[in-house]
Write a protein that holds these residues in place. Structure first.
Motif, PDB file in Angstrom:
ATOM      1  N   LYS A  48       0.804  -1.225   0.000  1.00 36.01           N
ATOM      2  CA  LYS A  48       0.000   0.000   0.000  1.00 36.01           C
ATOM      3  C   LYS A  48       0.836   1.274   0.000  1.00 36.01           C
ATOM      4  CE  LYS A  48      -3.360   0.042   3.006  1.00 36.01           C
ATOM      5  NZ  LYS A  48      -4.077  -0.198   4.291  1.00 36.01           N
ATOM      6  N   ARG A  49       2.067   1.191   0.513  1.00 37.58           N
ATOM      7  CA  ARG A  49       2.862   2.413   0.679  1.00 37.58           C
ATOM      8  C   ARG A  49       4.248   2.313   0.057  1.00 37.58           C
ATOM      9  NH1 ARG A  49      -0.367   1.674   5.161  1.00 37.58           N
ATOM     10  NH2 ARG A  49      -1.883   3.338   5.435  1.00 37.58           N
ATOM     11  N   GLY A  50       4.427   1.395  -0.852  1.00 39.74           N
ATOM     12  CA  GLY A  50       5.683   1.307  -1.586  1.00 39.74           C
ATOM     13  C   GLY A  50       6.890   0.973  -0.742  1.00 39.74           C
ATOM     14  N   VAL A  51       6.732   0.048   0.232  1.00 41.73           N
ATOM     15  CA  VAL A  51       7.858  -0.275   1.098  1.00 41.73           C
ATOM     16  C   VAL A  51       8.755  -1.380   0.528  1.00 41.73           C
ATOM     17  CG1 VAL A  51       6.722   0.532   3.190  1.00 41.73           C
ATOM     18  CG2 VAL A  51       6.479  -1.857   2.505  1.00 41.73           C
ATOM     19  N   LEU A  52       8.213  -2.247  -0.320  1.00 41.29           N
ATOM     20  CA  LEU A  52       9.037  -3.343  -0.848  1.00 41.29           C
ATOM     21  C   LEU A  52      10.240  -2.843  -1.645  1.00 41.29           C
ATOM     22  CD1 LEU A  52       6.402  -6.063  -1.815  1.00 41.29           C
ATOM     23  CD2 LEU A  52       7.998  -6.080   0.122  1.00 41.29           C
ATOM     24  N   PRO A  53      10.102  -1.813  -2.488  1.00 34.69           N
ATOM     25  CA  PRO A  53      11.290  -1.297  -3.176  1.00 34.69           C
ATOM     26  C   PRO A  53      12.350  -0.756  -2.214  1.00 34.69           C
ATOM     27  CG  PRO A  53       9.312  -0.567  -4.305  1.00 34.69           C
ATOM     28  CD  PRO A  53       8.870  -1.208  -3.018  1.00 34.69           C
ATOM     29  N   ARG A  54      11.937  -0.245  -1.078  1.00 39.63           N
ATOM     30  CA  ARG A  54      12.898   0.243  -0.094  1.00 39.63           C
ATOM     31  C   ARG A  54      13.708  -0.918   0.493  1.00 39.63           C
ATOM     32  NH1 ARG A  54       9.386   3.574   4.024  1.00 39.63           N
ATOM     33  NH2 ARG A  54      11.422   3.845   5.031  1.00 39.63           N
ATOM     34  N   PHE A  55      13.021  -2.023   0.797  1.00 43.03           N
ATOM     35  CA  PHE A  55      13.731  -3.215   1.263  1.00 43.03           C
ATOM     36  C   PHE A  55      14.711  -3.694   0.197  1.00 43.03           C
ATOM     37  CE2 PHE A  55      10.182  -3.946   4.341  1.00 43.03           C
ATOM     38  CZ  PHE A  55      10.944  -4.225   5.466  1.00 43.03           C
ATOM     39  N   LEU A  84       6.664 -12.326   3.825  1.00 38.98           N
ATOM     40  CA  LEU A  84       8.052 -12.517   4.243  1.00 38.98           C
ATOM     41  C   LEU A  84       8.918 -13.004   3.088  1.00 38.98           C
ATOM     42  CD1 LEU A  84       7.589 -14.069   7.808  1.00 38.98           C
ATOM     43  CD2 LEU A  84       8.348 -11.756   7.244  1.00 38.98           C
ATOM     44  N   ALA A  85       8.343 -13.780   2.183  1.00 39.98           N
ATOM     45  CA  ALA A  85       9.104 -14.254   1.017  1.00 39.98           C
ATOM     46  C   ALA A  85       9.539 -13.101   0.125  1.00 39.98           C
ATOM     47  CB  ALA A  85       8.271 -15.254   0.224  1.00 39.98           C
ATOM     48  N   GLU A  86       8.840 -11.965   0.194  1.00 35.50           N
ATOM     49  CA  GLU A  86       9.182 -10.792  -0.607  1.00 35.50           C
ATOM     50  C   GLU A  86      10.323  -9.978   0.011  1.00 35.50           C
ATOM     51  OE1 GLU A  86       7.898  -9.727  -3.544  1.00 35.50           O
ATOM     52  OE2 GLU A  86       6.590 -11.473  -3.698  1.00 35.50           O
ATOM     53  N   LEU A  87      10.641 -10.263   1.271  1.00 33.17           N
ATOM     54  CA  LEU A  87      11.668  -9.482   1.968  1.00 33.17           C
ATOM     55  C   LEU A  87      13.035 -10.117   1.762  1.00 33.17           C
ATOM     56  CD1 LEU A  87       9.851  -8.698   5.341  1.00 33.17           C
ATOM     57  CD2 LEU A  87       9.739  -7.468   3.164  1.00 33.17           C
ATOM     58  N   PRO A  88      14.068  -9.307   1.607  1.00 32.99           N
ATOM     59  CA  PRO A  88      15.408  -9.850   1.371  1.00 32.99           C
ATOM     60  C   PRO A  88      15.998 -10.501   2.611  1.00 32.99           C
ATOM     61  CG  PRO A  88      15.509  -7.473   1.552  1.00 32.99           C
ATOM     62  CD  PRO A  88      14.049  -7.831   1.570  1.00 32.99           C
ATOM     63  N   THR A  89      16.911 -11.413   2.401  1.00 38.46           N
ATOM     64  CA  THR A  89      17.634 -12.044   3.502  1.00 38.46           C
ATOM     65  C   THR A  89      18.398 -10.978   4.286  1.00 38.46           C
ATOM     66  OG1 THR A  89      17.828 -14.128   2.304  1.00 38.46           O
ATOM     67  CG2 THR A  89      19.441 -13.722   4.055  1.00 38.46           C
ATOM     68  N   ALA A  90      18.258 -11.038   5.616  1.00 39.70           N
ATOM     69  CA  ALA A  90      18.922 -10.096   6.538  1.00 39.70           C
ATOM     70  C   ALA A  90      18.538  -8.648   6.263  1.00 39.70           C
ATOM     71  CB  ALA A  90      20.441 -10.260   6.488  1.00 39.70           C
ATOM     72  N   GLY A  91      17.332  -8.424   5.746  1.00 45.63           N
ATOM     73  CA  GLY A  91      16.913  -7.072   5.400  1.00 45.63           C
ATOM     74  C   GLY A  91      16.040  -6.382   6.426  1.00 45.63           C
ATOM     75  N   VAL A  92      15.731  -7.067   7.555  1.00 42.38           N
ATOM     76  CA  VAL A  92      14.818  -6.518   8.563  1.00 42.38           C
ATOM     77  C   VAL A  92      15.613  -6.153   9.814  1.00 42.38           C
ATOM     78  CG1 VAL A  92      12.831  -7.045  10.043  1.00 42.38           C
ATOM     79  CG2 VAL A  92      12.863  -7.825   7.664  1.00 42.38           C
ATOM     80  N   SER A  93      15.381  -4.945  10.330  1.00 37.93           N
ATOM     81  CA  SER A  93      16.155  -4.446  11.470  1.00 37.93           C
ATOM     82  C   SER A  93      15.579  -4.864  12.815  1.00 37.93           C
ATOM     83  CB  SER A  93      16.242  -2.924  11.418  1.00 37.93           C
ATOM     84  OG  SER A  93      14.951  -2.353  11.505  1.00 37.93           O
ATOM     85  N   ALA A  94      14.293  -5.173  12.878  1.00 33.69           N
ATOM     86  CA  ALA A  94      13.645  -5.600  14.125  1.00 33.69           C
ATOM     87  C   ALA A  94      12.260  -6.123  13.781  1.00 33.69           C
ATOM     88  CB  ALA A  94      13.548  -4.450  15.123  1.00 33.69           C
ATOM     89  N   CYS A  95      11.710  -6.946  14.675  1.00 24.53           N
ATOM     90  CA  CYS A  95      10.354  -7.461  14.483  1.00 24.53           C
ATOM     91  C   CYS A  95       9.598  -7.384  15.793  1.00 24.53           C
ATOM     92  CB  CYS A  95      10.402  -8.911  13.991  1.00 24.53           C
ATOM     93  SG  CYS A  95       8.764  -9.690  13.879  1.00 24.53           S
ATOM     94  N   TYR A  96       8.350  -6.966  15.699  1.00 32.53           N
ATOM     95  CA  TYR A  96       7.447  -6.958  16.855  1.00 32.53           C
ATOM     96  C   TYR A  96       6.176  -7.683  16.454  1.00 32.53           C
ATOM     97  CZ  TYR A  96       4.309  -5.338  20.525  1.00 32.53           C
ATOM     98  OH  TYR A  96       3.415  -5.287  21.554  1.00 32.53           O
ATOM     99  N   SER A  97       5.651  -8.473  17.375  1.00 36.55           N
ATOM    100  CA  SER A  97       4.393  -9.165  17.100  1.00 36.55           C
ATOM    101  C   SER A  97       3.658  -9.397  18.404  1.00 36.55           C
ATOM    102  CB  SER A  97       4.662 -10.503  16.403  1.00 36.55           C
ATOM    103  OG  SER A  97       3.441 -11.167  16.135  1.00 36.55           O
ATOM    104  N   ALA A  98       2.392  -9.022  18.453  1.00 33.36           N
ATOM    105  CA  ALA A  98       1.574  -9.221  19.652  1.00 33.36           C
ATOM    106  C   ALA A  98       0.324 -10.008  19.286  1.00 33.36           C
ATOM    107  CB  ALA A  98       1.195  -7.886  20.279  1.00 33.36           C
ATOM    108  N   HIS A  99       0.212 -11.174  19.871  1.00 35.41           N
ATOM    109  CA  HIS A  99      -0.964 -12.029  19.722  1.00 35.41           C
ATOM    110  C   HIS A  99      -1.274 -12.330  18.253  1.00 35.41           C
ATOM    111  CE1 HIS A  99      -2.151 -12.142  24.025  1.00 35.41           C
ATOM    112  NE2 HIS A  99      -1.277 -11.144  24.027  1.00 35.41           N
TER     113      HIS A  99
END
Length: 201
Positions: free
Chosen positions: A6-13, A55-70
């Motif tokens: 929705k906000r064009g974040v995949l090209p940034r990754f 997650l398959a669209e995200l590059p290997t080692a491309g995420v700086s942190a993850c948060y998940s609640a319930h």
């Protein structure tokens, strides 16, 4: 089902920018700057789609942190989800995961819940120097280190919630007290949730 960006974040990754993600964020993200991921197209969601497809669209080692609640309790394949987090999180990145504790009396009321969690659940996927009982990794090589585990006490009923929030933190003073509670007291004083912090090795 295709992933809706929705906000064009995949090209940034893909350009090498490391961003934090929030899995199963629902209508409102915990951190407005993180990338919200959910299967439902709420206002606060940035990437709409099945968690594994996103997650398959995200590059290997491309995420700086993850948060998940319930959210983790709704996923059929927990092993696959942890593996994908291990792939996408950069070395040193931390995943903060909150899930219902198995003694939460409301856990079993939700038919979309796939599994309950206890103190040791994430120890099966991580190096664990915190808790006393050592559990097997079943031949897996851990890519995470368990850096903290916290029992959360609450109730949807105000008075009972207040009592639990006042008494519950005593059990987080030491891991011995956490383990004592889970083994001996959890059905007398149910735990609402458990929070893990996993650091990508």
């Amino acid at each position: 089902m295709a992933v809706l960006d929705k906000r064009g974040v995949l090209p940034r990754f893909r350009a090498g920018e490391r961003l934090s993600i929030e899995l199963g964020c629902g209508p409102r993200k915990q951190d407005a700057a993180s990338v919200g991921i959910d299967a439902l197209d709420f206002e606060g969601v940035d990437l709409v789609g099945d968690v594994f497809e996103v997650l398959a669209e995200l590059p290997t080692a491309g995420v700086s942190a993850c948060y998940s609640a319930h959210f983790f309790e709704h996923v059929d394949d927990l092993v696959r989800l942890v593996d994908e987090l291990g792939r996408t999180l950069a070395p040193g990145a931390v995943a903060t995961i909150k899930v219902p504790h198995f003694s939460n009396p409301y856990f079993y009321s939700d038919p979309t819940h796939r599994r309950a969690f206890g103190l040791y659940t994430m120890s099966y996927f991580a190096r664990d120097a915190l808790l006393t009982r050592k559990v097997p990794n079943y031949g897996r090589t851990p890519v995470f280190e368990l850096t903290s585990v916290h029992l959360g006490f609450d109730s949807p009923f105000p008075f009972r919630g207040l009592i639990r929030r006042l008494i519950g933190p005593v059990f987080n003073l030491t891991t011995w007290l956490q383990e004592f509670h889970e083994e001996n007291l959890c059905y007398l004083l149910p735990c609402y949730e458990v929070e893990y912090r996993l650091r990508r090795i």
